[in-house]
Scaffold this motif. Structure first.
Motif, PDB file in Angstrom:
ATOM      1  N   ALA A  78       4.042  -4.585   7.630  1.00  0.00           N
ATOM      2  CA  ALA A  78       5.322  -3.883   7.522  1.00  0.00           C
ATOM      3  C   ALA A  78       5.363  -2.662   8.428  1.00  0.00           C
ATOM      4  O   ALA A  78       6.380  -2.400   9.091  1.00  0.00           O
ATOM      5  CB  ALA A  78       5.559  -3.471   6.075  1.00  0.00           C
ATOM      6  N   MET A 119       8.078 -12.135  -2.520  1.00  0.00           N
ATOM      7  CA  MET A 119       6.884 -11.393  -2.907  1.00  0.00           C
ATOM      8  C   MET A 119       7.155 -10.588  -4.172  1.00  0.00           C
ATOM      9  O   MET A 119       8.297 -10.376  -4.564  1.00  0.00           O
ATOM     10  CB  MET A 119       6.441 -10.454  -1.786  1.00  0.00           C
ATOM     11  CG  MET A 119       5.602 -11.122  -0.712  1.00  0.00           C
ATOM     12  SD  MET A 119       4.137 -11.947  -1.352  1.00  0.00           S
ATOM     13  CE  MET A 119       3.242 -10.584  -2.079  1.00  0.00           C
ATOM     14  N   LEU A 154       7.350  -4.773  -2.772  1.00  0.00           N
ATOM     15  CA  LEU A 154       8.549  -4.410  -2.012  1.00  0.00           C
ATOM     16  C   LEU A 154       8.890  -2.924  -2.211  1.00  0.00           C
ATOM     17  O   LEU A 154       9.221  -2.216  -1.254  1.00  0.00           O
ATOM     18  CB  LEU A 154       9.694  -5.304  -2.470  1.00  0.00           C
ATOM     19  CG  LEU A 154      11.024  -5.210  -1.743  1.00  0.00           C
ATOM     20  CD1 LEU A 154      11.703  -6.576  -1.720  1.00  0.00           C
ATOM     21  CD2 LEU A 154      11.959  -4.211  -2.424  1.00  0.00           C
ATOM     22  N   VAL A 160       9.420  -6.888   3.763  1.00  0.00           N
ATOM     23  CA  VAL A 160       8.656  -7.691   2.809  1.00  0.00           C
ATOM     24  C   VAL A 160       9.543  -8.846   2.356  1.00  0.00           C
ATOM     25  O   VAL A 160      10.699  -8.630   1.981  1.00  0.00           O
ATOM     26  CB  VAL A 160       8.230  -6.853   1.578  1.00  0.00           C
ATOM     27  CG1 VAL A 160       7.429  -7.717   0.603  1.00  0.00           C
ATOM     28  CG2 VAL A 160       7.428  -5.632   1.993  1.00  0.00           C
ATOM     29  N   LEU A 181       0.094  -6.740   3.537  1.00  0.00           N
ATOM     30  CA  LEU A 181       1.555  -6.683   3.677  1.00  0.00           C
ATOM     31  C   LEU A 181       1.987  -5.344   4.255  1.00  0.00           C
ATOM     32  O   LEU A 181       2.885  -5.270   5.095  1.00  0.00           O
ATOM     33  CB  LEU A 181       2.222  -6.886   2.320  1.00  0.00           C
ATOM     34  CG  LEU A 181       2.275  -8.304   1.756  1.00  0.00           C
ATOM     35  CD1 LEU A 181       2.789  -8.263   0.324  1.00  0.00           C
ATOM     36  CD2 LEU A 181       3.174  -9.188   2.610  1.00  0.00           C
ATOM     37  N   TYR A 219      -1.238  -6.594  -1.109  1.00  0.00           N
ATOM     38  CA  TYR A 219      -0.351  -5.502  -0.711  1.00  0.00           C
ATOM     39  C   TYR A 219      -0.876  -4.789   0.532  1.00  0.00           C
ATOM     40  O   TYR A 219      -0.102  -4.349   1.379  1.00  0.00           O
ATOM     41  CB  TYR A 219      -0.224  -4.466  -1.839  1.00  0.00           C
ATOM     42  CG  TYR A 219       0.546  -4.899  -3.054  1.00  0.00           C
ATOM     43  CD1 TYR A 219       0.990  -6.210  -3.208  1.00  0.00           C
ATOM     44  CD2 TYR A 219       0.839  -3.990  -4.069  1.00  0.00           C
ATOM     45  CE1 TYR A 219       1.689  -6.587  -4.337  1.00  0.00           C
ATOM     46  CE2 TYR A 219       1.541  -4.366  -5.209  1.00  0.00           C
ATOM     47  CZ  TYR A 219       1.961  -5.672  -5.332  1.00  0.00           C
ATOM     48  OH  TYR A 219       2.655  -6.045  -6.440  1.00  0.00           O
TER      49      TYR A 219
END
Length: 416
Positions: A109, A61, A66, A57, A105, A102
């Motif tokens: 990830a 951000m 994170l 991340v 993300l 999120y």
């Protein structure tokens, strides 16, 4: 796109839940099990969580993103669950906050970390990013809501008893005992709502009131801020534990206030912009009056034994008058300022304001409100603390200690 969580996966897959509030989430995971989902509430909090988050991340951000993503990937790498037989769940607000991103993300990830096969479940009430194997039903909502209420009750009671207990450990043991009781009630699908909820509230209040306590005076500290940073020990470096080790009584506003704040904002949207007329009518005349009965049940049970009760959503809205407009609703919006007013008026004038570095809304409604609050409440003693990967725990605690030094001086003057 994420691998979908299918109906077939429901029986064999384990869902990993990031832990924002240990008391609340330990109770609220029980409804998942009641509806056939296998869940693990993540408890990994080592520095490896931050390292994993930084790998996948961007550090510009929001810090909670994170941490949440790092906690999940760290857990998978440490074999908390089989990566070929697990899914992850994350909330998606759908509002102006970056938290709405999120979900995407996390998908990216997981792909970068080598786990593209892991389904990502979006927990939201707007119907976004649906998964055929995961469905939020009305019974599930009712059960999760009752878990939220029980979490608030246990949190409020434990904060007001633990710092003064004569026999150390009794408060935490009672929290654990009640968590186990409630989990058994959910498994049997009875005894946790309606009349039983009020009865359980009263019993909780009686049980905590029975713990032997001292009558010493302590520095009272309130904690406000962005919702994850406020409640998650992983996010705020175990702030509550640190403050209690410094001889303080800690007060956190209940999580219910944040949810009612979100519900009530639609009324203001209609008043200001003419939007959501049907939603505003439903919330104003049906939903919020009904939800107020739960606020009242919580209040009555706490007052039953002389404990301090939280403000209702109406009282919180009244706290903003002359300070901040109710139309300010990005991030924690007007609620954050209203909670600071509540804490000051109830004797918790020493306040730690927790915020992720770079969270623009919360810098405005937190740091930006310190001056007008100081003008209205000269006794207020507020310290804003930024949390991000580069901020050291030592620096954060030193700043809090400076605030506590002033707080102790003020307490000594009051005693004299």
């Amino acid at each position: 796109m994420s691998t979908p969580f299918t109906k077939d996966m429901k029986q064999d897959y384990t869902i990993l839940i990031p832990n924002m509030s240990p008391i609340h989430f330990e109770i609220m995971k029980a409804p998942f099990a009641l509806h056939g989902y296998k869940c693990i509430l993540l408890e990994n909090t080592s520095h490896h969580v931050i390292e994993e988050g930084l790998k996948y991340v961007h550090n510009d951000m929001c810090y909670p993103a994170l941490l949440v993503i790092g906690q999940m990937i760290d857990a998978i790498k440490n074999n908390v669950a089989d990566p070929d037989r697990c899914a992850v769940v994350i909330t998606q607000t759908g509002g102006g906050c970056r938290a709405s991103n999120y979900y995407f993300l996390l998908i990216k990830a997981l792909e970068k970390a080598g786990y593209p096969q892991i389904p990502v479940i979006s927990l939201n009430f707007q119907g976004m990013n649906k998964n055929p194997g995961f469905k939020i039903t009305i019974p599930m909502l009712v059960q999760a809501f009752s878990g939220l209420l029980y979490g608030d009750m246990l949190m409020m009671l434990s904060h007001q008893v633990r710092p003064y207990e004569v026999n150390k450990g009794e408060t935490d043991a009672l929290v654990k005992e009640w968590t186990q009781k409630l989990t058994r009630m959910y498994r049997k699908n009875r005894g946790y709502f309606g009349h039983n909820l009020r009865k359980n509230f009263n019993r909780m209040s009686d049980d905590f009131a029975a713990i032997k306590v001292t009558k010493e005076k302590k520095v009272k500290v309130g904690v406000v801020g962005e919702i994850y940073m406020k409640y998650a020990p992983l996010g705020n470096n175990s702030l509550e534990q640190f403050l209690e080790s410094e001889g303080c009584e800690v007060m956190l506003p209940p999580m219910l206030g944040f949810f009612l704040y979100g519900f009530s904002n639609g009324i203001k949207d209609h008043e200001y912009y003419g939007r959501k007329a049907g939603y505003a009518f439903f919330m104003k005349h049906i939903a919020l009056p009904y939800l107020h009965t739960f606020e009242k049940a919580l209040e009555d049970a706490l007052h039953r034994n002389g404990f301090l009760a939280p403000a209702s959503i109406k009282e919180l809205q009244g706290n903003t008058e002359g300070i901040i407009d109710l139309g300010c609703k990005m991030g924690e919006g007007w609620l954050l300022t209203a909670e600071m007013v509540e804490l000051i008026e109830k004797g918790y004038s020493n306040i730690v304001c927790t915020q992720p570095f770079g969270c623009l809304p919360n810098h405005i409604v937190a740091k930006g409100m310190i001056r007008p609050l100081k003008e209205r409440y000269p006794e207020s003693n507020i310290v804003p603390i930024d949390y991000d990967p580069s901020a050291t725990k030592v620096n954060q605690e030193n700043r809090i200690k400076l605030m506590l030094a002033v707080a102790r001086e003020n307490l000594d003057k009051q005693s004299e």
